[in-house]
Design a protein around this motif. Structure first.
Motif, PDB file in Angstrom:
ATOM      1  N   GLN A 180       5.514  52.958 -22.632  1.00  0.00           N
ATOM      2  CA  GLN A 180       5.543  52.149 -21.409  1.00  0.00           C
ATOM      3  C   GLN A 180       6.954  52.132 -20.822  1.00  0.00           C
ATOM      4  O   GLN A 180       7.131  52.209 -19.591  1.00  0.00           O
ATOM      5  CB  GLN A 180       5.071  50.729 -21.705  1.00  0.00           C
ATOM      6  CG  GLN A 180       4.920  49.861 -20.462  1.00  0.00           C
ATOM      7  CD  GLN A 180       4.382  48.487 -20.786  1.00  0.00           C
ATOM      8  OE1 GLN A 180       4.157  48.150 -21.954  1.00  0.00           O
ATOM      9  NE2 GLN A 180       4.169  47.670 -19.762  1.00  0.00           N
ATOM     10  N   ALA A 181       7.974  52.042 -21.687  1.00  0.00           N
ATOM     11  CA  ALA A 181       9.361  52.045 -21.212  1.00  0.00           C
ATOM     12  C   ALA A 181       9.698  53.374 -20.535  1.00  0.00           C
ATOM     13  O   ALA A 181      10.374  53.398 -19.493  1.00  0.00           O
ATOM     14  CB  ALA A 181      10.312  51.786 -22.377  1.00  0.00           C
ATOM     15  N   ASP A 182       9.225  54.486 -21.092  1.00  0.00           N
ATOM     16  CA  ASP A 182       9.474  55.799 -20.480  1.00  0.00           C
ATOM     17  C   ASP A 182       8.794  55.902 -19.118  1.00  0.00           C
ATOM     18  O   ASP A 182       9.369  56.448 -18.166  1.00  0.00           O
ATOM     19  CB  ASP A 182       8.969  56.913 -21.399  1.00  0.00           C
ATOM     20  CG  ASP A 182       9.811  57.063 -22.666  1.00  0.00           C
ATOM     21  OD1 ASP A 182      10.974  56.591 -22.654  1.00  0.00           O
ATOM     22  OD2 ASP A 182       9.309  57.630 -23.646  1.00  0.00           O
ATOM     23  N   ARG A 183       7.575  55.387 -19.034  1.00  0.00           N
ATOM     24  CA  ARG A 183       6.855  55.449 -17.755  1.00  0.00           C
ATOM     25  C   ARG A 183       7.571  54.630 -16.691  1.00  0.00           C
ATOM     26  O   ARG A 183       7.738  55.080 -15.552  1.00  0.00           O
ATOM     27  CB  ARG A 183       5.416  54.942 -17.948  1.00  0.00           C
ATOM     28  CG  ARG A 183       4.599  54.926 -16.662  1.00  0.00           C
ATOM     29  CD  ARG A 183       3.207  54.400 -16.912  1.00  0.00           C
ATOM     30  NE  ARG A 183       3.208  53.035 -17.423  1.00  0.00           N
ATOM     31  CZ  ARG A 183       3.369  51.958 -16.659  1.00  0.00           C
ATOM     32  NH1 ARG A 183       3.559  52.097 -15.344  1.00  0.00           N
ATOM     33  NH2 ARG A 183       3.339  50.751 -17.195  1.00  0.00           N
ATOM     34  N   LEU A 184       8.023  53.445 -17.045  1.00  0.00           N
ATOM     35  CA  LEU A 184       8.719  52.589 -16.083  1.00  0.00           C
ATOM     36  C   LEU A 184      10.078  53.176 -15.709  1.00  0.00           C
ATOM     37  O   LEU A 184      10.525  53.054 -14.560  1.00  0.00           O
ATOM     38  CB  LEU A 184       8.890  51.187 -16.665  1.00  0.00           C
ATOM     39  CG  LEU A 184       7.593  50.397 -16.882  1.00  0.00           C
ATOM     40  CD1 LEU A 184       7.854  49.103 -17.646  1.00  0.00           C
ATOM     41  CD2 LEU A 184       6.914  50.106 -15.546  1.00  0.00           C
ATOM     42  N   HIS A 185      10.731  53.827 -16.652  1.00  0.00           N
ATOM     43  CA  HIS A 185      12.031  54.466 -16.370  1.00  0.00           C
ATOM     44  C   HIS A 185      11.879  55.550 -15.299  1.00  0.00           C
ATOM     45  O   HIS A 185      12.781  55.751 -14.474  1.00  0.00           O
ATOM     46  CB  HIS A 185      12.597  55.062 -17.652  1.00  0.00           C
ATOM     47  CG  HIS A 185      13.704  56.045 -17.434  1.00  0.00           C
ATOM     48  ND1 HIS A 185      14.975  55.684 -16.991  1.00  0.00           N
ATOM     49  CD2 HIS A 185      13.738  57.407 -17.568  1.00  0.00           C
ATOM     50  CE1 HIS A 185      15.732  56.758 -16.892  1.00  0.00           C
ATOM     51  NE2 HIS A 185      15.001  57.812 -17.228  1.00  0.00           N
TER      52      HIS A 185
END
Length: 406
Positions: free
Chosen positions: A178-183
């Protein structure tokens, strides 16, 4: 004085009176000679002044560097509020890199030798600290034992990520995805990603993949915020997070990569001396990241940016680097171009800004047809944020104007 020639006689053999008399001509020549002598003397004075200023600048830089080193020796031991494991091995202090010349300082203004000296405490210092801590140790000893008993059965911190049960591993994996997607999203999504990681810091602060993503989120916030103080704060906090990660995982390419990025972002708000100093640290960590993960296009893009900026250093920056270091940083536009092309080789269309830089490199090298081609290829790629888009479009317009003029 007569300034208009008047014919003496009419007809084909008309005679004209001279524009200036003989005495006037002599006077003009004397005045010209006086002006030329003054210009020559002025030129000498300018050369002497320039030499004096260069000498003065070198003395000021030497004094500032000496003062910083003395100040840092006093404050270095108080920099971290928690005790830190010490070792005689230089490998244990992986974040304290020196320049290849052997004399450049690190991003914190410390040479490796200076760091060792600062931690070589005298017997008096050790005795004083021992006396002051004995009381505290007796009080907190039982508390520490209780906390350790409840934490992963006294497992070493470096091994903690290996013993996560399956449910925690699954939760961490979902969090990181999820953090990678938001980044990779827009500004609002980057802010959400930053808050998401902050909310989970207490649970996963001992996980390598979590920590470097948290540092990356600080870098994202530094990029998208407009306030200068907030930019500096995000960069500084992110740098502290990744320093902790590097102390445990100095063989992580991502940790080295984001440490270099955050050092660069923080140096934008500092003096020219600090920026040049940071340049060495930036290059050292990017080289290490490439060594550990040679197929990562992001590292080659960052190295290309470094090469391009070094190849365009101004006179003042070059003089300052020469005064501070035995071997000033060197790189050419061709070096930058090779790194940007390597990015396209590993991941075509990886970066819109990368293609803009390829065009700029070709323009600087005089290959305008290739520059126009890559500029058109860059315009086909989307930008992630409004700030990135405005910067990229500004570069595109500037480069196209230069190409038209050429």
């Amino acid at each position: 004085m007569s300034r208009v020639p008047v014919p003496v006689e009419a007809g084909d053999g008309a005679m004209y009176a001279p524009l200036l008399t003989r005495d006037e001509q002599v006077d003009v020549l004397e005045r010209l000679d006086f002006v030329l002598r003054n210009i020559s003397e002025l030129r000498k004075e300018v050369e002497e002044l320039r030499s004096s200023l260069q000498h003065l600048a070198a003395e000021i830089i030497a004094d500032v560097r000496s003062h910083l080193e003395e100040t840092q020796k006093v404050t270095r031991r108080r920099r971290f509020p928690f005790p830190r494991e010490r070792s005689d091995s230089t490998g244990s202090s992986s974040i304290y890199f020196t320049a290849s010349s052997g004399t450049a300082n690190t991003d914190d203004g410390e040479s490796e030798g200076g760091y060792t000296t600062a931690n070589a405490e005298s017997d008096y210092d050790r005795e004083s600290e021992r006396e002051s801590e004995e009381g505290e140790d007796e009080v907190s000893c039982e508390t520490v034992r209780t906390a350790r008993r409840d934490s992963l059965d006294l497992v070493n911190e470096d091994e903690a990520p290996l013993i996560l049960d399956s449910s925690l591993e699954e939760e961490l994996g979902q969090l990181l995805q999820q953090a990678d997607r938001l980044h990779n999203g827009d500004e609002q999504e980057k802010r959400e990603g930053f808050q998401l990681l902050l909310n989970n810091k207490l649970a996963y602060a001992d996980q390598k993949d979590f920590l470097w993503r948290l540092a990356r989120a600080h870098s994202d916030m530094c990029e998208i915020t407009e306030d200068a103080d907030e930019k500096r704060s995000y960069a500084s906090d992110g740098k502290e997070e990744i320093e902790i990660a590097l102390q445990k995982w100095d063989q992580s390419a991502e940790c080295h990569q984001w440490y270099a990025i955050l050092c660069g972002q923080l140096s934008e708000h500092e003096s020219i001396q600090k920026r040049i100093q940071t340049g060495y640290v930036f290059k050292e960590h990017i080289d290490k990241a490439i060594e550990l993960k040679p197929e990562d296009p992001q590292s080659y893009y960052l190295l290309g940016r470094w090469c391009y900026q070094v190849s365009h250093l101004g006179w003042l920056e070059k003089k300052t680097a020469s005064a501070l270091f035995e071997a000033p940083p060197t790189a050419t536009v061709q070096d930058a171009l090779q790194n940007f092309l390597r990015v396209e080789e590993l991941s075509p269309g990886f970066s819109k800004a990368g293609r803009v830089y390829i065009a700029k490199c070709y323009r600087d090298l005089g290959n305008n047809s290739a520059a126009v081609l890559w500029m058109n290829l860059a315009s086909e790629l989307p930008a992630n944020t409004k700030e990135q888009f405005s910067k990229i479009m500004k570069n595109i317009k500037k480069s196209r104007v230069c190409l038209i003029q050429a």
